[in-house]
Write an enzyme that holds these catalytic residues in place. Structure first.
Site, PDB file in Angstrom:
ATOM      1  N   GLU A  32       8.452  -7.212   6.242  1.00 30.05           N
ATOM      2  CA  GLU A  32       8.691  -5.794   6.541  1.00 30.05           C
ATOM      3  C   GLU A  32       9.060  -5.619   8.021  1.00 30.05           C
ATOM      4  OE1 GLU A  32       5.912  -2.959   4.803  1.00 30.05           O
ATOM      5  OE2 GLU A  32       5.828  -1.926   6.728  1.00 30.05           O
ATOM      6  N   ALA A  66       7.815   8.407  10.551  1.00 32.70           N
ATOM      7  CA  ALA A  66       7.051   9.604  10.192  1.00 32.70           C
ATOM      8  C   ALA A  66       7.981  10.812  10.073  1.00 32.70           C
ATOM      9  CB  ALA A  66       5.977   9.856  11.233  1.00 32.70           C
ATOM     10  N   GLY A 123       3.991   9.354   2.495  1.00 36.30           N
ATOM     11  CA  GLY A 123       4.088   9.562   3.940  1.00 36.30           C
ATOM     12  C   GLY A 123       2.843  10.255   4.450  1.00 36.30           C
ATOM     13  N   ALA A 142       3.600  10.361  -3.944  1.00 32.92           N
ATOM     14  CA  ALA A 142       4.402   9.170  -4.245  1.00 32.92           C
ATOM     15  C   ALA A 142       4.684   9.049  -5.743  1.00 32.92           C
ATOM     16  CB  ALA A 142       3.695   7.920  -3.717  1.00 32.92           C
ATOM     17  N   TYR A 162      -4.368   0.498  -1.552  1.00 30.66           N
ATOM     18  CA  TYR A 162      -5.324   0.525  -0.438  1.00 30.66           C
ATOM     19  C   TYR A 162      -6.625  -0.184  -0.809  1.00 30.66           C
ATOM     20  CZ  TYR A 162      -1.903   3.855   1.093  1.00 30.66           C
ATOM     21  OH  TYR A 162      -0.704   4.433   1.451  1.00 30.66           O
TER      22      TYR A 162
HETATM   23  C1  LIG Z   1       3.023  -1.143   2.089  1.00 32.31           C
HETATM   24  C2  LIG Z   1       3.027   0.193   2.814  1.00 32.31           C
HETATM   25  C3  LIG Z   1       4.189   0.651   3.416  1.00 32.31           C
HETATM   26  C4  LIG Z   1       4.220   1.889   4.062  1.00 32.31           C
HETATM   27  N1  LIG Z   1       5.402   2.301   4.657  1.00 32.31           N
HETATM   28  C5  LIG Z   1       5.460   3.515   5.233  1.00 32.31           C
HETATM   29  C6  LIG Z   1       6.695   4.004   5.802  1.00 32.31           C
HETATM   30  O1  LIG Z   1       7.718   3.315   5.785  1.00 32.31           O
HETATM   31  N2  LIG Z   1       6.714   5.238   6.363  1.00 32.31           N
HETATM   32  C7  LIG Z   1       5.586   6.033   6.390  1.00 32.31           C
HETATM   33  O2  LIG Z   1       5.673   7.157   6.916  1.00 32.31           O
HETATM   34  N3  LIG Z   1       4.404   5.610   5.878  1.00 32.31           N
HETATM   35  C8  LIG Z   1       4.310   4.379   5.300  1.00 32.31           C
HETATM   36  N4  LIG Z   1       3.114   3.950   4.759  1.00 32.31           N
HETATM   37  C9  LIG Z   1       1.913   4.796   4.886  1.00 32.31           C
HETATM   38  C10 LIG Z   1       1.807   5.875   3.772  1.00 32.31           C
HETATM   39  O3  LIG Z   1       2.894   6.775   3.854  1.00 32.31           O
HETATM   40  C11 LIG Z   1       0.488   6.605   3.989  1.00 32.31           C
HETATM   41  O4  LIG Z   1      -0.606   5.760   3.740  1.00 32.31           O
HETATM   42  C12 LIG Z   1       0.327   7.931   3.257  1.00 32.31           C
HETATM   43  O5  LIG Z   1      -0.781   8.643   3.800  1.00 32.31           O
HETATM   44  C13 LIG Z   1       0.096   7.794   1.759  1.00 32.31           C
HETATM   45  O6  LIG Z   1       1.220   7.396   1.119  1.00 32.31           O
HETATM   46  P1  LIG Z   1       1.140   6.915  -0.440  1.00 32.31           P
HETATM   47  O7  LIG Z   1       2.497   6.607  -0.855  1.00 32.31           O
HETATM   48  O8  LIG Z   1       0.088   5.927  -0.603  1.00 32.31           O
HETATM   49  O9  LIG Z   1       0.677   8.324  -1.074  1.00 32.31           O
HETATM   50  P2  LIG Z   1       0.150   8.719  -2.518  1.00 32.31           P
HETATM   51  O10 LIG Z   1      -0.025   7.539  -3.367  1.00 32.31           O
HETATM   52  O11 LIG Z   1       0.951   9.853  -3.029  1.00 32.31           O
HETATM   53  O12 LIG Z   1      -1.263   9.334  -2.202  1.00 32.31           O
HETATM   54  C14 LIG Z   1      -2.102   8.954  -1.144  1.00 32.31           C
HETATM   55  C15 LIG Z   1      -3.500   9.468  -1.414  1.00 32.31           C
HETATM   56  O13 LIG Z   1      -3.473  10.860  -1.635  1.00 32.31           O
HETATM   57  C16 LIG Z   1      -4.368  11.199  -2.669  1.00 32.31           C
HETATM   58  N5  LIG Z   1      -3.651  11.747  -3.825  1.00 32.31           N
HETATM   59  C17 LIG Z   1      -2.317  11.734  -4.072  1.00 32.31           C
HETATM   60  N6  LIG Z   1      -2.029  12.363  -5.217  1.00 32.31           N
HETATM   61  C18 LIG Z   1      -3.188  12.793  -5.696  1.00 32.31           C
HETATM   62  C19 LIG Z   1      -3.575  13.525  -6.842  1.00 32.31           C
HETATM   63  N7  LIG Z   1      -2.672  13.966  -7.742  1.00 32.31           N
HETATM   64  N8  LIG Z   1      -4.886  13.793  -7.027  1.00 32.31           N
HETATM   65  C20 LIG Z   1      -5.798  13.377  -6.151  1.00 32.31           C
HETATM   66  N9  LIG Z   1      -5.507  12.682  -5.043  1.00 32.31           N
HETATM   67  C21 LIG Z   1      -4.238  12.403  -4.811  1.00 32.31           C
HETATM   68  C22 LIG Z   1      -5.102   9.949  -3.005  1.00 32.31           C
HETATM   69  O14 LIG Z   1      -6.207   9.857  -2.191  1.00 32.31           O
HETATM   70  C23 LIG Z   1      -4.127   8.889  -2.654  1.00 32.31           C
HETATM   71  O15 LIG Z   1      -4.700   7.634  -2.412  1.00 32.31           O
HETATM   72  C24 LIG Z   1       3.038   2.696   4.132  1.00 32.31           C
HETATM   73  C25 LIG Z   1       1.853   2.221   3.550  1.00 32.31           C
HETATM   74  C26 LIG Z   1       1.828   0.983   2.901  1.00 32.31           C
HETATM   75  C27 LIG Z   1       0.532   0.482   2.307  1.00 32.31           C
END
Ligand SMILES: Cc1cc2nc3c(=O)[nH]c(=O)nc-3n(C[C@H](O)[C@H](O)[C@H](O)COP(=O)(O)OP(=O)(O)OC[C@H]3O[C@@H](n4cnc5c(N)ncnc54)[C@H](O)[C@@H]3O)c2cc1C
Length: 313
Positions: A32, A66, A123, A142, A162
């Site tokens: 990455e 971000a 995000g 997501a 996570y």
């Molecule tokens: C491999 C990897 C790559 C990344 N790359 C980037 C990047 O390029 N740019 C960037 O800005 N960030 C990046 N991130 C960080 C990520 O955007 C953050 O961790 C963000 O806060 C959560 O994104 P997610 O896709 O996990 O969200 P989601 O999976 O949508 O949700 C995150 C959390 O929100 C809660 N949640 C979501 N939907 C619900 C629901 N319906 N009901 C209850 N709870 C819910 C849960 O607690 C869930 O764990 C990355 C993270 C990882 C692990």
């Protein structure tokens, strides 16, 4: 603590054999990067990509800043990887501060540029905002983004996982429900946040299996370039930094070469333990530098082949 037969065998081999002698190189790796901010950092990034491509990674991914702040630079970097290397490119894409139409348009541009793999993310909330609030008219999380991408094209889709729970999760069960929603919406695999103890990953993998998750969960490995920097990131994403790790980096702030040797040793040991536990895929957070990831792959037996080196040239 329970160990599988595989782990015990590996531990025995590790004691009997010379260092890393029996780690077979049968590991799929991916790397990455983040989009460069200046000409100088662009040069470093491309040198790193050129160094790592001959290892034959499954894909090279590029983060999305971000709030979509790096939209154009992410696109330019991903498109160049797709154009100039023989390795598949993966574009990170987030839901923050954009309508569904805007996000779909970005995804369409990727498809047109030959990019077939998206790392689909919600995000983080913009700086200063305590909680995440979806953009009106945007994808709410997501899982919704994965479903939207699936409607557009047959992308390969990775999502985030996570092992120590997302900071906004109530508990592990809720976090795994969320991961399941993303996979059920059509994601192919999950890539984890970084962690420093192999047991953290194994516990998470077991919990995911018990929750009925069968998709591949790829450990995200963070080689430590700057310990202070990693501590800051770990605090933000609530990753545990064990005391033993802090002690290993004590006194190395002004000794970059020694620090790098320690960092490679620590990460390679984590990877070896993961391998012993049956892990055959690793995703490296390179921070745009090749050396640490390259050295760790080398120790794991992942070597450049002449064919891959020629294709990457
Ligand atoms: C491999 C990897 C790559 C990344 N790359 C980037 C990047 O390029 N740019 C960037 O800005 N960030 C990046 N991130 C960080 C990520 O955007 C953050 O961790 C963000 O806060 C959560 O994104 P997610 O896709 O996990 O969200 P989601 O999976 O949508 O949700 C995150 C959390 O929100 C809660 N949640 C979501 N939907 C619900 C629901 N319906 N009901 C209850 N709870 C819910 C849960 O607690 C869930 O764990 C990355 C993270 C990882 C692990």
């Amino acid at each position: 603590m329970t160990f599988s037969v595989n782990q015990l065998e590996e531990a025995r081999r590790a004691l009997d054999a010379p260092l890393y002698a029996d780690v077979g190189g049968d590991v799929d790796v991916s790397f990455e990067f983040s989009p460069p901010k200046s000409e100088k950092s662009e040069e470093t990034l491309w040198q790193s990509i050129e160094t790592l491509c001959p290892l034959g990674p499954r894909f090279l991914s590029v983060t999305y800043g971000a709030g979509g702040s790096t939209r154009d630079r992410t696109h330019a970097t991903v498109a160049r990887i797709a154009r100039e290397t023989a390795v598949p490119a993966a574009a990170h894409l987030t839901c923050v501060e954009a309508t569904r139409e805007q996000i779909d348009a970005v995804a369409q541009e990727y498809w047109a540029a030959g990019v077939r793999h998206i790392v689909a993310l919600r995000g983080d909330p913009p700086a200063g905002a305590a909680d995440y609030a979806p953009h009106p008219g945007g994808y709410e999380n997501a899982a919704a983004l994965v479903a939207g991408l699936r409607r557009l094209h047959p992308f390969e889709i990775s999502v985030a996982a996570y092992p120590e729970c997302h900071p906004s999760s109530a508990d592990l069960a809720g976090d795994l429900d969320n991961l399941k929603r993303k996979l059920d919406a059509g994601a192919n695999r999950a890539i984890t946040q970084f962690f420093f103890e192999a047991e953290t990953f194994f516990r998470y993998r077991d919990a995911a299996a018990a929750a009925g998750i069968q998709a591949e969960i790829v450990p995200g490995i963070m080689p430590i370039g700057s310990f202070a920097g990693v501590q800051r990131m770990a605090a933000m994403c609530r990753t545990d930094v064990p005391g033993w790790l802090a002690r290993l980096f004590e006194g190395l702030d002004d000794l970059p070469a020694a620090r790098q040797l320690v960092a490679a040793t620590v990460a390679a040991e984590l990877c070896r333990k993961l391998y012993a536990g049956g892990v055959k895929q690793l995703h490296f957070y390179t921070m745009n530098k090749a050396e640490l990831s390259y050295a760790i792959c080398h120790l794991l037996g992942v070597r450049a082949t002449p064919r891959q080196a020629a294709a990457a040239a």
